[in-house]
Design an enzyme around this catalytic site. Structure first.
Site, mmCIF file in Angstrom:
data_model
loop_
_atom_site.group_PDB
_atom_site.id
_atom_site.type_symbol
_atom_site.label_atom_id
_atom_site.label_comp_id
_atom_site.label_asym_id
_atom_site.label_seq_id
_atom_site.Cartn_x
_atom_site.Cartn_y
_atom_site.Cartn_z
ATOM 1 N N CYS A 113 0.807 -1.219 0.000
ATOM 2 C CA CYS A 113 0.000 0.000 0.000
ATOM 3 C C CYS A 113 0.843 1.273 0.000
ATOM 4 C CB CYS A 113 -0.939 0.007 1.211
ATOM 5 S SG CYS A 113 -1.974 -1.457 1.326
ATOM 6 N N HIS A 257 -3.945 6.725 3.687
ATOM 7 C CA HIS A 257 -4.255 5.533 2.903
ATOM 8 C C HIS A 257 -5.661 5.040 3.244
ATOM 9 C CE1 HIS A 257 -4.252 1.661 1.117
ATOM 10 N NE2 HIS A 257 -4.017 0.996 2.238
ATOM 11 N N ASN A 287 -10.176 -0.789 -0.004
ATOM 12 C CA ASN A 287 -8.720 -0.655 0.035
ATOM 13 C C ASN A 287 -8.147 -1.084 -1.309
ATOM 14 O OD1 ASN A 287 -5.967 -0.828 0.476
ATOM 15 N ND2 ASN A 287 -6.112 -1.971 2.376
#
Length: 330
Positions: A113, A257, A287
């Site tokens: 990520c 994030h 996500n």
């Protein structure tokens, strides 16, 4: 010489998988998912759409936004944990799909990520270090639906497929300004087991047996990841603010994030940033790992919510465990 963001782009697949759809697949409910994650929908790529196709769409979108052609690019970096192949790099595949005559530098970054911020830092330094380089393309692209265990309700509800792109330009204007005012990158390899894709590499080759036991699917210890994610993201964010001597109240946007709404809220609270300065789109996409930060930047830019000179703080966390923060002047 200054380094500036020349263009952004993104792509999300057409198919939307809602929480109500997931209720028919695993033992879960819309209320359970929403209260624990903030996610309502996620986009899922068709089986015949590899990661490079999503990266291609995002790249074309960013090139159009920047007003340049693919052959103007001096390098391509793709941040992904779900590339087309173990090798060659998805960046090389993307270069071929762009039909480039220019044989530029291409490589992938594997930082989960944190990948897009890792690639932006790397790309800015490539532009500074090569006299004749002018444009670089950074892509975050993930097909995490391919890695999901669709019988594991704790993880399969979290992830979506997407790609985002940022084009950096080096401008010989006599200044030493950069859109990246400060960056902070790090990792803690002692925590590898908390979030990983166990099988498929040389440590655990894929076998019929571990496919049946879902070792070839994403595996995550959610509570432990949460415990590490918030402090790491906050620490990295505070580091870049201190390095640039910028107080948090000067920020136009904070982009955490988009992994979990609880993480986003915890990070914002510890940075003492009000809700109206925190950008959130996790409800729409879930996500998307390396694509996450770029999706937010592109939406903010195209919607007119970013103006020249605005200060944006992006902070992220991923498998590795990795983390990164960047203070960006738009």
């Amino acid at each position: 010489m200054s380094i500036q963001i020349k263009g952004t782009g993104c792509f999300v697949p057409e198919k939307v998988l809602s929480n109500q759809d997931l209720e028919k697949i695993v033992d879960t409910t819309d209320e359970w998912i929403t209260t624990r994650t903030g996610i309502k929908n996620r986009h899922i790529a068709p089986e015949d759409m590899p990661t490079s196709d999503m990266a291609l769409a995002a790249a074309k979108n960013a090139l159009e936004n920047a007003g340049i052609s693919a052959d103007d690019l001096d390098f391509i970096i793709v941040a992904t944990s779900s590339g087309d192949h173990p090798f060659p790099s998805t960046a090389c595949v993307l270069q071929g799909k762009l039909g480039m005559k220019k044989k530029c530098q291409c490589f992938d970054i594997s930082a989960a990520c944190s990948g897009l911020l890792y690639s932006l830092d790397t790309g800015a330094n490539l532009l500074r270090g090569h006299k004749n380089y002018r444009y670089g393309l950074m892509i975050g692209a993930e097909k995490l639906s391919y890695l999901a265990d669709w019988k594991d309700r704790a993880t399969c509800v979290l992830f979506g497929d997407a790609a985002s792109a940022v084009i950096l330009e080096k401008v010989d204007d006599g200044s030493d300004e950069s859109c990246l005012l400060a960056t902070d990158l790090g990792a803690d390899g002692s925590c590898v087991s908390l979030l990983l894709h166990p099988a498929g590499g040389t440590a655990i080759p894929v076998t019929a047996e571990n496919v049946d036991t879902h070792e070839n699917a994403l595996n995550m210890n959610g509570p432990e990841v949460f415990k590490h994610a918030v402090p790491a993201m906050v620490s990295a964010a505070k580091t870049v603010l201190a390095d640039a001597n910028i107080p948090a109240d000067r920020l136009r946007w904070v982009i955490p994030h988009q992994a979990n709404k609880r993480i986003i809220d915890a990070v914002a609270a510890r940075l003492d940033v009000t809700e109206d300065h925190v950008y959130v789109n996790i409800q729409n996409y879930g996500n998307t790992s390396a694509a996450s930060i770029g999706l937010c930047l592109d939406e903010l830019s195209r919607s007119g919510q970013l103006q020249k000179g605005d200060l944006v703080l992006a902070t992220t966390f991923g498998a590795g465990l990795t983390w990164a923060a960047a203070l960006i002047r738009w």
